[in-house]
Design an enzyme around this catalytic site. Structure first.
Site, PDB file in Angstrom:
ATOM      1  N   CYS A  96      89.491  12.290  -3.935  1.00 33.28           N
ATOM      2  CA  CYS A  96      89.537  11.147  -3.027  1.00 33.28           C
ATOM      3  C   CYS A  96      89.310  11.646  -1.603  1.00 33.28           C
ATOM      4  O   CYS A  96      89.780  12.706  -1.214  1.00 33.28           O
ATOM      5  CB  CYS A  96      90.866  10.385  -3.142  1.00 33.28           C
ATOM      6  N   GLU A  97      88.547  10.858  -0.870  1.00 34.05           N
ATOM      7  CA  GLU A  97      88.181  11.305   0.475  1.00 34.05           C
ATOM      8  C   GLU A  97      89.317  11.133   1.475  1.00 34.05           C
ATOM      9  O   GLU A  97      89.248  11.643   2.582  1.00 34.05           O
ATOM     10  CB  GLU A  97      86.917  10.597   0.958  1.00 34.05           C
ATOM     11  N   HIS A  98      90.362  10.416   1.090  1.00 38.42           N
ATOM     12  CA  HIS A  98      91.470  10.220   2.028  1.00 38.42           C
ATOM     13  C   HIS A  98      92.457  11.376   2.005  1.00 38.42           C
ATOM     14  O   HIS A  98      93.054  11.696   3.018  1.00 38.42           O
ATOM     15  CB  HIS A  98      92.209   8.913   1.702  1.00 38.42           C
ATOM     16  N   HIS A  99      92.658  11.966   0.833  1.00 37.04           N
ATOM     17  CA  HIS A  99      93.656  13.035   0.720  1.00 37.04           C
ATOM     18  C   HIS A  99      93.081  14.317   0.144  1.00 37.04           C
ATOM     19  O   HIS A  99      93.772  15.325   0.042  1.00 37.04           O
ATOM     20  CB  HIS A  99      94.823  12.573  -0.169  1.00 37.04           C
ATOM     21  N   GLN A 137      86.869   5.459  -5.228  1.00 34.26           N
ATOM     22  CA  GLN A 137      86.431   5.019  -6.556  1.00 34.26           C
ATOM     23  C   GLN A 137      85.446   3.840  -6.482  1.00 34.26           C
ATOM     24  O   GLN A 137      84.499   3.759  -7.265  1.00 34.26           O
ATOM     25  CB  GLN A 137      87.657   4.637  -7.398  1.00 34.26           C
ATOM     26  N   HIS A 165      94.819   8.309  -9.849  1.00 37.07           N
ATOM     27  CA  HIS A 165      94.668   9.039  -8.587  1.00 37.07           C
ATOM     28  C   HIS A 165      95.917   9.875  -8.328  1.00 37.07           C
ATOM     29  O   HIS A 165      97.007   9.320  -8.207  1.00 37.07           O
ATOM     30  CB  HIS A 165      94.456   8.050  -7.439  1.00 37.07           C
ATOM     31  N   CYS A 167      96.741  11.207  -5.665  1.00 39.60           N
ATOM     32  CA  CYS A 167      97.351  10.892  -4.366  1.00 39.60           C
ATOM     33  C   CYS A 167      98.351   9.753  -4.503  1.00 39.60           C
ATOM     34  O   CYS A 167      99.307   9.664  -3.733  1.00 39.60           O
ATOM     35  CB  CYS A 167      96.295  10.591  -3.303  1.00 39.60           C
TER      36      CYS A 167
END
Ligand SMILES: [Zn+2]
Length: 211
Positions: A96-99, A137, A165, A167
């Protein structure tokens, strides 16, 4: 390598040098991260960790250097059939690009051929091109649908992804077992109720991702 007469080999060699430098730079950053976490990067267990993390991260994001046309190659075939082609349960792993934590699960892909089909194993390669990057996603699902639309020009395409996920699982308390389901529907899969229903029924039929 500039002495070689083969331009492509020279390019490849300089790419390799650049890749090596990028990996070393990333390892230095990971080493610094370890320090900031209060760890001792000099202790035995961690000595090779920065290099390992750099290599593994490079591998896990190798989709940046892949593209759909290479992934499919010449595995496109002419057909008369207009029946739905579907491949279920394609394993996928992404970050995931956030975490920058993993999310993983299954992709189900279907399309209605419009003169062309692609070798079935190539669908998994297309998933790799887009999943081996930093992703969300929703976009991953759209990317796969867009790519198949572009390459196959089908009468319709449908992609469903079911994933969990880390995260959410590792950081939250209430979301341990929740799956995220996303879909991208194009052409007949969006406009024709029967096609859409058939696809979604096949996609969700026993499709839960459980270990
Ligand atoms: Zn995340």
């Amino acid at each position: 390598m500039s002495s070689t007469k083969d331009g492509s080999i020279a390019l490849f060699a300089s790419d390799t040098v650049a890749a090596g430098e990028a990996c070393a730079n990333m390892a230095a950053v990971v080493r610094r991260q370890l320090e900031l976490l209060g760890e001792d990067p000099e202790r035995d267990g961690l000595l090779k960790t920065p290099e390992r993390v750099a290599k593994s991260l490079t591998w896990l994001t190798r989709g940046y250097s892949l593209n759909v046309h290479d992934a499919i190659g010449d595995a496109l075939f002419e057909v008369d059939s207009e029946s739905m082609v579907m491949v279920r349960d394609i394993e996928l792993y992404s970050l995931c690009e956030h975490h920058m934590l993993p999310f993983f699960g299954k992709a189900h892909i279907a399309y209605l051929p419009n003169g062309k089909v692609v070798g079935l194993s190539k669908l998994a390669r297309v998933v790799e091109v887009f999943s081996r990057r930093l992703q969300v996603q929703e976009r991953l699902t759209e990317d796969i649908a867009d790519a198949l639309e572009e390459v196959l020009r089908p009468a319709g395409v449908g992609v469903v992804i079911e994933a969990v996920h880390l995260c959410m699982m590792m950081r939250g308390v209430e979301k341990q077992n929740s799956q995220t389901i996303t879909s991208a529907l194009r052409g007949a899969f969006r406009d024709d109720g029967r096609t859409r229903d058939e696809f979604l029924r096949l996609a969700h039929n026993g499709g839960s991702y459980h270990r």
